[in-house]
Design a protein around this motif. Structure first.
Motif, PDB file in Angstrom:
ATOM      1  N   MET A   1       0.826  -1.202   0.000  1.00 54.15           N
ATOM      2  CA  MET A   1       0.000   0.000   0.000  1.00 54.15           C
ATOM      3  C   MET A   1       0.864   1.257   0.000  1.00 54.15           C
ATOM      4  O   MET A   1       0.535   2.259  -0.651  1.00 54.15           O
ATOM      5  CB  MET A   1      -0.939  -0.019   1.202  1.00 54.15           C
ATOM      6  CG  MET A   1      -1.963   1.107   1.206  1.00 54.15           C
ATOM      7  SD  MET A   1      -3.157   0.977   2.565  1.00 54.15           S
ATOM      8  CE  MET A   1      -4.173  -0.374   1.982  1.00 54.15           C
ATOM      9  N   ALA A   2       2.013   1.184   0.715  1.00 48.66           N
ATOM     10  CA  ALA A   2       2.932   2.330   0.734  1.00 48.66           C
ATOM     11  C   ALA A   2       3.503   2.578  -0.660  1.00 48.66           C
ATOM     12  O   ALA A   2       3.664   3.734  -1.077  1.00 48.66           O
ATOM     13  CB  ALA A   2       4.051   2.084   1.742  1.00 48.66           C
ATOM     14  N   ASP A   3       3.804   1.498  -1.401  1.00 46.57           N
ATOM     15  CA  ASP A   3       4.328   1.647  -2.762  1.00 46.57           C
ATOM     16  C   ASP A   3       3.293   2.291  -3.670  1.00 46.57           C
ATOM     17  O   ASP A   3       3.614   3.144  -4.508  1.00 46.57           O
ATOM     18  CB  ASP A   3       4.731   0.282  -3.330  1.00 46.57           C
ATOM     19  CG  ASP A   3       5.942  -0.303  -2.604  1.00 46.57           C
ATOM     20  OD1 ASP A   3       6.671   0.480  -1.972  1.00 46.57           O
ATOM     21  OD2 ASP A   3       6.127  -1.524  -2.668  1.00 46.57           O
ATOM     22  N   VAL A   4       2.031   1.874  -3.538  1.00 46.43           N
ATOM     23  CA  VAL A   4       0.951   2.459  -4.337  1.00 46.43           C
ATOM     24  C   VAL A   4       0.806   3.939  -4.017  1.00 46.43           C
ATOM     25  O   VAL A   4       0.678   4.778  -4.916  1.00 46.43           O
ATOM     26  CB  VAL A   4      -0.383   1.714  -4.080  1.00 46.43           C
ATOM     27  CG1 VAL A   4      -1.552   2.449  -4.759  1.00 46.43           C
ATOM     28  CG2 VAL A   4      -0.308   0.281  -4.588  1.00 46.43           C
ATOM     29  N   ALA A   5       0.846   4.273  -2.733  1.00 43.74           N
ATOM     30  CA  ALA A   5       0.703   5.666  -2.310  1.00 43.74           C
ATOM     31  C   ALA A   5       1.823   6.534  -2.888  1.00 43.74           C
ATOM     32  O   ALA A   5       1.580   7.651  -3.371  1.00 43.74           O
ATOM     33  CB  ALA A   5       0.697   5.742  -0.785  1.00 43.74           C
ATOM     34  N   ALA A   6       3.073   5.991  -2.882  1.00 43.75           N
ATOM     35  CA  ALA A   6       4.204   6.768  -3.403  1.00 43.75           C
ATOM     36  C   ALA A   6       4.066   6.989  -4.902  1.00 43.75           C
ATOM     37  O   ALA A   6       4.295   8.100  -5.405  1.00 43.75           O
ATOM     38  CB  ALA A   6       5.504   6.037  -3.092  1.00 43.75           C
ATOM     39  N   LEU A   7       3.671   5.951  -5.641  1.00 46.78           N
ATOM     40  CA  LEU A   7       3.546   6.074  -7.089  1.00 46.78           C
ATOM     41  C   LEU A   7       2.411   7.016  -7.473  1.00 46.78           C
ATOM     42  O   LEU A   7       2.524   7.794  -8.431  1.00 46.78           O
ATOM     43  CB  LEU A   7       3.324   4.694  -7.709  1.00 46.78           C
ATOM     44  CG  LEU A   7       3.237   4.637  -9.240  1.00 46.78           C
ATOM     45  CD1 LEU A   7       4.514   5.185  -9.880  1.00 46.78           C
ATOM     46  CD2 LEU A   7       2.965   3.213  -9.707  1.00 46.78           C
ATOM     47  N   ALA A   8       1.303   6.974  -6.719  1.00 46.02           N
ATOM     48  CA  ALA A   8       0.136   7.819  -7.027  1.00 46.02           C
ATOM     49  C   ALA A   8       0.253   9.214  -6.414  1.00 46.02           C
ATOM     50  O   ALA A   8      -0.620  10.068  -6.653  1.00 46.02           O
ATOM     51  CB  ALA A   8      -1.145   7.146  -6.543  1.00 46.02           C
ATOM     52  N   ARG A   9       1.298   9.438  -5.603  1.00 44.42           N
ATOM     53  CA  ARG A   9       1.515  10.731  -4.936  1.00 44.42           C
ATOM     54  C   ARG A   9       0.341  11.094  -4.024  1.00 44.42           C
ATOM     55  O   ARG A   9      -0.191  12.193  -4.045  1.00 44.42           O
ATOM     56  CB  ARG A   9       1.758  11.841  -5.965  1.00 44.42           C
ATOM     57  CG  ARG A   9       2.930  11.565  -6.902  1.00 44.42           C
ATOM     58  CD  ARG A   9       3.233  12.732  -7.818  1.00 44.42           C
ATOM     59  NE  ARG A   9       2.061  13.179  -8.565  1.00 44.42           N
ATOM     60  CZ  ARG A   9       1.593  12.572  -9.650  1.00 44.42           C
ATOM     61  NH1 ARG A   9       2.185  11.469 -10.112  1.00 44.42           N
ATOM     62  NH2 ARG A   9       0.528  13.060 -10.296  1.00 44.42           N
ATOM     63  N   VAL A  10      -0.056  10.104  -3.213  1.00 47.74           N
ATOM     64  CA  VAL A  10      -1.131  10.317  -2.240  1.00 47.74           C
ATOM     65  C   VAL A  10      -0.713   9.690  -0.917  1.00 47.74           C
ATOM     66  O   VAL A  10       0.338   9.033  -0.828  1.00 47.74           O
ATOM     67  CB  VAL A  10      -2.469   9.683  -2.714  1.00 47.74           C
ATOM     68  CG1 VAL A  10      -2.948  10.318  -4.008  1.00 47.74           C
ATOM     69  CG2 VAL A  10      -2.339   8.173  -2.878  1.00 47.74           C
ATOM     70  N   GLY A  12      -1.240   7.028   2.366  1.00 46.04           N
ATOM     71  CA  GLY A  12      -1.707   5.658   2.543  1.00 46.04           C
ATOM     72  C   GLY A  12      -3.182   5.599   2.879  1.00 46.04           C
ATOM     73  O   GLY A  12      -3.891   4.662   2.500  1.00 46.04           O
ATOM     74  N   GLN A  13      -3.672   6.616   3.614  1.00 48.26           N
ATOM     75  CA  GLN A  13      -5.086   6.657   3.965  1.00 48.26           C
ATOM     76  C   GLN A  13      -5.955   6.785   2.716  1.00 48.26           C
ATOM     77  O   GLN A  13      -7.022   6.182   2.620  1.00 48.26           O
ATOM     78  CB  GLN A  13      -5.356   7.816   4.911  1.00 48.26           C
ATOM     79  CG  GLN A  13      -6.797   7.864   5.419  1.00 48.26           C
ATOM     80  CD  GLN A  13      -7.020   9.010   6.377  1.00 48.26           C
ATOM     81  OE1 GLN A  13      -6.510  10.114   6.167  1.00 48.26           O
ATOM     82  NE2 GLN A  13      -7.769   8.767   7.439  1.00 48.26           N
ATOM     83  N   THR A  14      -5.468   7.586   1.740  1.00 46.62           N
ATOM     84  CA  THR A  14      -6.233   7.733   0.489  1.00 46.62           C
ATOM     85  C   THR A  14      -6.292   6.406  -0.265  1.00 46.62           C
ATOM     86  O   THR A  14      -7.332   6.023  -0.809  1.00 46.62           O
ATOM     87  CB  THR A  14      -5.608   8.815  -0.394  1.00 46.62           C
ATOM     88  OG1 THR A  14      -5.665  10.061   0.296  1.00 46.62           O
ATOM     89  CG2 THR A  14      -6.354   8.946  -1.715  1.00 46.62           C
ATOM     90  N   VAL A  15      -5.176   5.686  -0.298  1.00 45.20           N
ATOM     91  CA  VAL A  15      -5.184   4.363  -0.941  1.00 45.20           C
ATOM     92  C   VAL A  15      -6.191   3.451  -0.247  1.00 45.20           C
ATOM     93  O   VAL A  15      -6.951   2.727  -0.892  1.00 45.20           O
ATOM     94  CB  VAL A  15      -3.774   3.732  -0.919  1.00 45.20           C
ATOM     95  CG1 VAL A  15      -3.810   2.311  -1.500  1.00 45.20           C
ATOM     96  CG2 VAL A  15      -2.787   4.587  -1.691  1.00 45.20           C
ATOM     97  N   ALA A  36      -2.013   3.180 -10.354  1.00 39.80           N
ATOM     98  CA  ALA A  36      -0.825   2.725  -9.625  1.00 39.80           C
ATOM     99  C   ALA A  36      -0.999   1.280  -9.146  1.00 39.80           C
ATOM    100  O   ALA A  36      -0.053   0.471  -9.213  1.00 39.80           O
ATOM    101  CB  ALA A  36      -0.568   3.650  -8.434  1.00 39.80           C
ATOM    102  N   MET A  37      -2.171   0.950  -8.674  1.00 38.71           N
ATOM    103  CA  MET A  37      -2.440  -0.424  -8.248  1.00 38.71           C
ATOM    104  C   MET A  37      -2.268  -1.389  -9.409  1.00 38.71           C
ATOM    105  O   MET A  37      -1.689  -2.481  -9.258  1.00 38.71           O
ATOM    106  CB  MET A  37      -3.853  -0.519  -7.666  1.00 38.71           C
ATOM    107  CG  MET A  37      -4.022   0.201  -6.338  1.00 38.71           C
ATOM    108  SD  MET A  37      -5.755   0.372  -5.831  1.00 38.71           S
ATOM    109  CE  MET A  37      -6.221  -1.339  -5.636  1.00 38.71           C
ATOM    110  N   GLU A  38      -2.762  -0.981 -10.588  1.00 39.14           N
ATOM    111  CA  GLU A  38      -2.659  -1.836 -11.766  1.00 39.14           C
ATOM    112  C   GLU A  38      -1.196  -2.013 -12.181  1.00 39.14           C
ATOM    113  O   GLU A  38      -0.746  -3.126 -12.491  1.00 39.14           O
ATOM    114  CB  GLU A  38      -3.469  -1.223 -12.913  1.00 39.14           C
ATOM    115  CG  GLU A  38      -3.500  -2.074 -14.173  1.00 39.14           C
ATOM    116  CD  GLU A  38      -4.238  -3.375 -13.985  1.00 39.14           C
ATOM    117  OE1 GLU A  38      -3.923  -4.337 -14.721  1.00 39.14           O
ATOM    118  OE2 GLU A  38      -5.123  -3.445 -13.108  1.00 39.14           O
ATOM    119  N   ARG A  39      -0.421  -0.930 -12.196  1.00 28.98           N
ATOM    120  CA  ARG A  39       0.983  -0.995 -12.611  1.00 28.98           C
ATOM    121  C   ARG A  39       1.813  -1.858 -11.661  1.00 28.98           C
ATOM    122  O   ARG A  39       2.717  -2.576 -12.091  1.00 28.98           O
ATOM    123  CB  ARG A  39       1.575   0.408 -12.694  1.00 28.98           C
ATOM    124  CG  ARG A  39       1.063   1.217 -13.876  1.00 28.98           C
ATOM    125  CD  ARG A  39       1.619   2.636 -13.848  1.00 28.98           C
ATOM    126  NE  ARG A  39       3.089   2.640 -13.909  1.00 28.98           N
ATOM    127  CZ  ARG A  39       3.829   3.741 -13.801  1.00 28.98           C
ATOM    128  NH1 ARG A  39       3.234   4.917 -13.616  1.00 28.98           N
ATOM    129  NH2 ARG A  39       5.146   3.661 -13.880  1.00 28.98           N
TER     130      ARG A  39
END
Length: 324
Positions: A1-10, A12-15, A36-39
């Motif tokens: 989830m942290a990786d998704v948040a970093a890639l999407a620039r948001v 962790g709570q938003t993810v 970001a989740m898909e990638r």
């Protein structure tokens, strides 16, 4: 989830909000997170989330049987509505055992957050000790403070069917009802009685089936023998109407020239009966969606206990005609 948040620039709570389908995320941010989740090939870990939240995002469905068309349609509607909310579905059928306590226990062993109880199984739910730790939504039931109730306006639909037949000049409308103990069958019978009483029309004895076409056929045999002036029949579902039409044909009675027939449900094949069946349309998709929405609301917060009945629609086809 942290990786998704970093890639999407948001954050962790938003993810987390996106994963849990929260409405508190604007569309552009949601798109970035989903991309970001898909990638990254990210998939929520259900077991880990259950440990964190105390919920498995799994719901149960209890049915007496899935052999009836109505229950099968409801299963599909509930499955679709659950999937749209990222909930999994576990199904427990009663069969001949009628052991609803056992069905609830099996669902609890599967870790469900709540359950939907369908139609004929609702009578057993009302008469049993329901689990206090399991959120329940019951489809078609009298009021009960223990669970949320979702239902179709069966009586209103039945009244519209009978009023249609009376408006065509039929002086008496017979009824093939559903099984004893079924709330839906009792409500449809009540609507039939109320429409006749409002019109000042005598109420003939009702005959009863079990929802299957074969029972409609057997009930129709009784009607033909006991009501020689038979001209109009309202049946409690479309399958029994199919059996009725066959029995009338074998007796030499043509539908609709001699006998008009109205069913209930508007199953997929109703328009292809011979003749195409006039029937009361029950919105199974909306019923399933409402049941799942109410259950999820109860699981995630304090959901509603009383909901308005879902309206029906009379669909006029070729199985009814003006008398004479």
């Amino acid at each position: 989830m942290a990786d998704v948040a970093a890639l999407a620039r948001v954050s962790g709570q938003t993810v987390s909000r996106v994963v849990n389908a929260s409405p508190r995320v604007d569309p552009e941010t949601r798109r970035r997170v989903e991309d970001a989740m898909e990638r990254l090939g990210y998939r929520p870990h259900r077991a880990a989330r259950a440990l964190r939240t105390g919920r498995t995002q799994t719901i149960g469905l209890v049915a007496a049987t899935l052999a009836s068309v109505g229950n099968a349609r409801m299963l599909q509607a509930v499955a679709d509505a659950a999937a749209s909310r990222s909930y999994s579905l576990v199904v427990s059928t009663l069969g001949d055992r009628r052991d609803i306590a056992g069905a609830f226990e099996r669902l609890r062993e599967q870790g469900v957050d709540g359950a939907i109880v369908l139609n004929e199984a609702t009578e057993l739910a009302r008469g049993s000790a329901t689990p206090r730790d399991l959120e329940l939504v019951v489809v078609d039931s009298p009021p009960d403070a223990r669970f949320t109730i979702v239902q179709t306006d069966h009586a209103g639909g039945a009244r519209s069917a009978v009023e249609h037949l009376l408006g065509l000049g039929h002086e008496v409308v017979h009824h093939i009802g559903g099984p004893e103990g079924s709330f839906a069958a009792a409500e449809r019978e009540r609507g039939w009685r109320e429409a006749l009483a409002a019109a000042g029309v005598p109420e003939p004895p009702a005959v009863r089936g079990d929802w299957a076409a074969a029972s409609g056929f057997a009930a129709a045999k009784r009607l033909v023998a006991e009501a020689p002036t038979l001209s109009a029949v309202f049946t409690a579902n479309d399958q029994m109407a199919l059996g009725l039409v066959r029995a009338l044909a074998e007796a030499g009675c043509h539908v609709p020239d001699e006998v008009s027939v109205v069913g209930f449900d508007d199953v997929v094949d109703a328009a292809d009966y011979l003749p195409p069946l006039t029937t009361v349309r029950q919105d199974f998709d909306r019923l399933g969606e409402t049941a799942v929405a109410a259950l999820v609301a109860g699981i995630e917060a304090d959901g509603p206990r009383g909901l308005p009945a879902i309206p029906t629609e009379l669909v006029i086809r070729a199985s009814t005609r003006r008398r004479g």
